[in-house]
Design an enzyme around this catalytic site. Structure first.
Site, PDB file in Angstrom:
ATOM      1  N   ASN A  30     -91.971  15.952  20.830  1.00 23.91           N
ATOM      2  CA  ASN A  30     -90.751  15.996  21.646  1.00 23.91           C
ATOM      3  C   ASN A  30     -89.990  17.312  21.458  1.00 23.91           C
ATOM      4  O   ASN A  30     -88.855  17.446  21.900  1.00 23.91           O
ATOM      5  CB  ASN A  30     -89.836  14.805  21.316  1.00 23.91           C
ATOM      6  CG  ASN A  30     -89.294  14.855  19.895  1.00 23.91           C
ATOM      7  OD1 ASN A  30     -89.633  15.756  19.121  1.00 23.91           O
ATOM      8  ND2 ASN A  30     -88.451  13.906  19.540  1.00 23.91           N
ATOM      9  N   HIS A  41     -89.088  18.671  18.565  1.00 24.51           N
ATOM     10  CA  HIS A  41     -88.201  18.819  17.396  1.00 24.51           C
ATOM     11  C   HIS A  41     -88.775  19.818  16.390  1.00 24.51           C
ATOM     12  O   HIS A  41     -89.986  20.009  16.301  1.00 24.51           O
ATOM     13  CB  HIS A  41     -87.868  17.469  16.746  1.00 24.51           C
ATOM     14  CG  HIS A  41     -88.970  16.802  16.005  1.00 24.51           C
ATOM     15  ND1 HIS A  41     -88.999  15.452  15.779  1.00 24.51           N
ATOM     16  CD2 HIS A  41     -90.097  17.287  15.428  1.00 24.51           C
ATOM     17  CE1 HIS A  41     -90.077  15.148  15.094  1.00 24.51           C
ATOM     18  NE2 HIS A  41     -90.768  16.235  14.867  1.00 24.51           N
ATOM     19  N   ASP A  71     -86.627  18.999   5.360  1.00 18.02           N
ATOM     20  CA  ASP A  71     -85.999  17.708   5.637  1.00 18.02           C
ATOM     21  C   ASP A  71     -86.498  16.615   4.701  1.00 18.02           C
ATOM     22  O   ASP A  71     -87.441  16.815   3.933  1.00 18.02           O
ATOM     23  CB  ASP A  71     -86.225  17.306   7.104  1.00 18.02           C
ATOM     24  CG  ASP A  71     -87.689  17.474   7.541  1.00 18.02           C
ATOM     25  OD1 ASP A  71     -88.569  17.549   6.670  1.00 18.02           O
ATOM     26  OD2 ASP A  71     -87.936  17.531   8.756  1.00 18.02           O
ATOM     27  N   GLU A  87     -83.657  16.794  16.561  1.00 20.63           N
ATOM     28  CA  GLU A  87     -84.202  16.064  17.698  1.00 20.63           C
ATOM     29  C   GLU A  87     -83.559  16.546  19.001  1.00 20.63           C
ATOM     30  O   GLU A  87     -82.453  17.087  18.982  1.00 20.63           O
ATOM     31  CB  GLU A  87     -83.908  14.565  17.527  1.00 20.63           C
ATOM     32  CG  GLU A  87     -84.514  13.934  16.263  1.00 20.63           C
ATOM     33  CD  GLU A  87     -85.987  13.582  16.421  1.00 20.63           C
ATOM     34  OE1 GLU A  87     -86.721  14.309  17.127  1.00 20.63           O
ATOM     35  OE2 GLU A  87     -86.418  12.591  15.826  1.00 20.63           O
TER      36      GLU A  87
END
Ligand code: PGA
Length: 239
Positions: A136, A138, A67, A143
């Site tokens: 979280n 991801h 990414d 996400e």
């Protein structure tokens, strides 16, 4: 999922580096998927050491990163291109033309995402993908969401990711609000996956990945469907 528990961050980094080195020795023209963040820094230090001691060469290797923030210039010291050059590529014999990171300056991010996905396909997929895990859940910048994207795409960062990553920026306002990221399908094109986690602050995330049912609200759970994933983590993550 295979699990390797390590006594320390350094041991975790070394074990991961040994697996990457084994992959490169088996196939010198390997395609290695790479990640950024605090977790793989030690892995990259180990790979640089192995290269400098003559144990491995990156001449035939191609890398493809998960990414990149959007928008961001490669010269920005918070860009993932800068991170990779600084922590790894600048210290190896790799041909920079064979190192791929999404272009955070692309005028048309959707077109850049399509180009990137085609690149992964043209490379014949990824031999070994390195992943970290977000608190979280991801992976890359996939996400938590009701729907997850398969291919590389542009995505909005969640508040919790902006907060977590603001530690690297002067203020949370400076964190880019979007990113280009491989999708879950792009990651699943990898024949083998190593997911690394270190420190008690990853405990809840790793437990959720291992124990929850597959859930798009916790993207890392999807890795339980992949046939060849190894979690390499420090012992405190599993306490
Ligand atoms: P970290 O980030 O390695 O900096 O903890 C991991 C991630 O958010 O995927």
């Amino acid at each position: 999922m295979n699990i390797i528990v390590c006594k320390s961050y350094d041991e975790m980094s070394l074990r991961a580096a040994q697996m990457v080195a084994a992959q490169m020795k088996e196939k010198p023209c390997s395609v290695i998927g790479l990640a950024t963040g605090s977790t793989p820094e030690g892995l990259y230090r180990q790979l640089v050491n192995m290269y400098k001691s003559g144990e491995i060469s990156f001449k035939g290797v191609t890398t493809i990163n998960l990414d990149e923030y959007y928008p961001i210039a490669p010269a920005n010291d918070q860009s993932y291109r800068y991170f990779m050059d600084h922590h790894l590529f600048d210290h190896l014999d790799i041909d920079k033309a064979n190192t791929h990171v999404p272009d955070g300056t692309a005028a048309d991010p959707a077109a850049e995402a399509r180009r990137y996905e085609e690149r992964i396909t043209d490379l014949g997929g990824i031999d070994l993908q390195i992943l970290g895990i977000g608190r979280n859940g991801h992976v890359g910048f996939n996400e938590p969401a009701q729907r997850l994207m398969l291919d590389t795409h542009i995505t909005d960062l969640t508040k919790s990711t902006i907060e977590a990553n603001s530690r690297f920026f002067a203020s949370p306002n400076d964190v880019p609000r979007q990113a280009l990221t491989m999708g879950i399908g792009s990651i699943f094109k990898a024949r083998r996956i190593i997911i690394m986690a270190s420190g008690a602050n990853k405990k809840d995330a790793v437990r959720a990945m291992l124990e929850r049912t597959v859930d798009t609200a916790f993207p890392a759970t999807i890795l339980n469907l992949h046939p060849n994933v190894t979690l390499i983590c420090t012992a405190d993550v599993l306490e």
